[in-house]
Scaffold this active site. Structure first.
Site, mmCIF file in Angstrom:
data_model
loop_
_atom_site.group_PDB
_atom_site.id
_atom_site.type_symbol
_atom_site.label_atom_id
_atom_site.label_comp_id
_atom_site.label_asym_id
_atom_site.label_seq_id
_atom_site.Cartn_x
_atom_site.Cartn_y
_atom_site.Cartn_z
ATOM 1 N N GLU A 1 -0.576 18.595 -6.365
ATOM 2 C CA GLU A 1 -1.770 18.340 -7.663
ATOM 3 C C GLU A 1 -2.689 17.653 -6.914
ATOM 4 O O GLU A 1 -4.071 17.435 -7.660
ATOM 5 C CB GLU A 1 -2.010 18.409 -8.820
ATOM 6 C CG GLU A 1 -0.669 19.100 -9.436
ATOM 7 C CD GLU A 1 0.908 18.803 -9.168
ATOM 8 O OE1 GLU A 1 1.471 20.221 -10.285
ATOM 9 O OE2 GLU A 1 0.589 18.253 -8.689
ATOM 10 N N SER A 2 -2.522 16.949 -6.090
ATOM 11 C CA SER A 2 -3.364 15.737 -4.863
ATOM 12 C C SER A 2 -2.215 14.467 -4.876
ATOM 13 O O SER A 2 -1.363 14.658 -3.927
ATOM 14 C CB SER A 2 -4.560 15.613 -6.194
ATOM 15 O OG SER A 2 -4.740 15.201 -5.237
ATOM 16 N N HIS B 1 -2.993 -0.195 -3.978
ATOM 17 C CA HIS B 1 -3.248 -1.361 -2.920
ATOM 18 C C HIS B 1 -3.091 -2.486 -3.878
ATOM 19 O O HIS B 1 -4.347 -2.612 -4.646
ATOM 20 C CB HIS B 1 -4.693 -1.025 -2.580
ATOM 21 C CG HIS B 1 -4.793 0.262 -1.346
ATOM 22 N ND1 HIS B 1 -4.081 0.118 0.259
ATOM 23 C CD2 HIS B 1 -4.894 1.371 -2.000
ATOM 24 C CE1 HIS B 1 -4.672 1.396 0.635
ATOM 25 N NE2 HIS B 1 -5.029 2.092 -0.864
ATOM 26 N N SER C 1 0.355 -0.962 -0.104
ATOM 27 C CA SER C 1 -0.428 -0.232 -0.164
ATOM 28 C C SER C 1 0.650 1.272 -0.442
ATOM 29 O O SER C 1 2.358 1.329 0.679
ATOM 30 C CB SER C 1 -1.112 -0.118 1.158
ATOM 31 O OG SER C 1 -2.056 -0.976 0.839
ATOM 32 N N CYS D 1 -5.826 17.892 -10.487
ATOM 33 C CA CYS D 1 -6.058 19.204 -10.138
ATOM 34 C C CYS D 1 -5.373 20.074 -11.742
ATOM 35 O O CYS D 1 -3.982 19.610 -11.860
ATOM 36 C CB CYS D 1 -6.094 19.774 -9.207
ATOM 37 S SG CYS D 1 -5.504 20.583 -8.402
#
Length: 152
Positions: free
Chosen positions: A99-100, A105, A92, A120
């Site tokens: 930008e995010s 996983h 994980s 974004c």
């Protein structure tokens, strides 16, 4: 657990929560929202399932592939963290982007990985797909897109 909101529910937002349409001090040129085809939204979130994939138990390989994928979108990588659950177990991890984020996983015992790519601004999450295909060699890719922060 009153603070949790169940999927599909809308919570009551605090009165000081700002809406971009209500707060004219937020300039559309500076908020990094996207405007495409008459629709304004915060960013594009891809949900990607890789089936029949390989190299899903190697955190260093996964880190390298996700970094290539993130850079291909045009994003800026801020930090990465990957956890290997045991020898030959799943991984994980997340890359935090300016930008995010990109997250994974993996279930190597099922040759399956679940990934999220949310970006974004001018970033294009679809440009990550070739790097993911090269790095994990999936037999099948399932993909869905969600526009986050949809204004209209």
């Amino acid at each position: 657990m009153d603070a949790l909101v169940q999927p599909g529910m809308v919570s009551d937002l605090p009165s000081d929560t700002r809406n971009i349409d209500e707060d004219r001090s937020v300039s559309p040129e500076k908020d990094y929202f996207i405007a495409r085809n008459g629709v304004r939204y915060a960013g594009t979130h891809l949900i990607i399932d890789l089936w029949g994939a390989t190299n899903l138990d190697d955190p260093e390989h996964i880190d390298a592939v996700l970094r290539d994928a993130a850079l291909a979108t045009g994003a800026t990588i801020l930090h990465g963290h990957f956890h290997h659950f045991s020898p030959n177990g799943g991984v994980s991890g997340v890359l935090v982007l300016a930008e995010s984020h990109v997250s994974i996983h993996s279930w190597p015992e099922r040759d399956y990985a679940a990934l999220d790519i949310f970006v974004c601004g001018d970033c294009d999450p679809y440009k990550a797909l070739p790097a993911l295909k090269r790095g994990f060699l999936p037999e099948r890719v399932q993909l869905s897109e969600h526009k986050r922060g949809l204004i209209g």
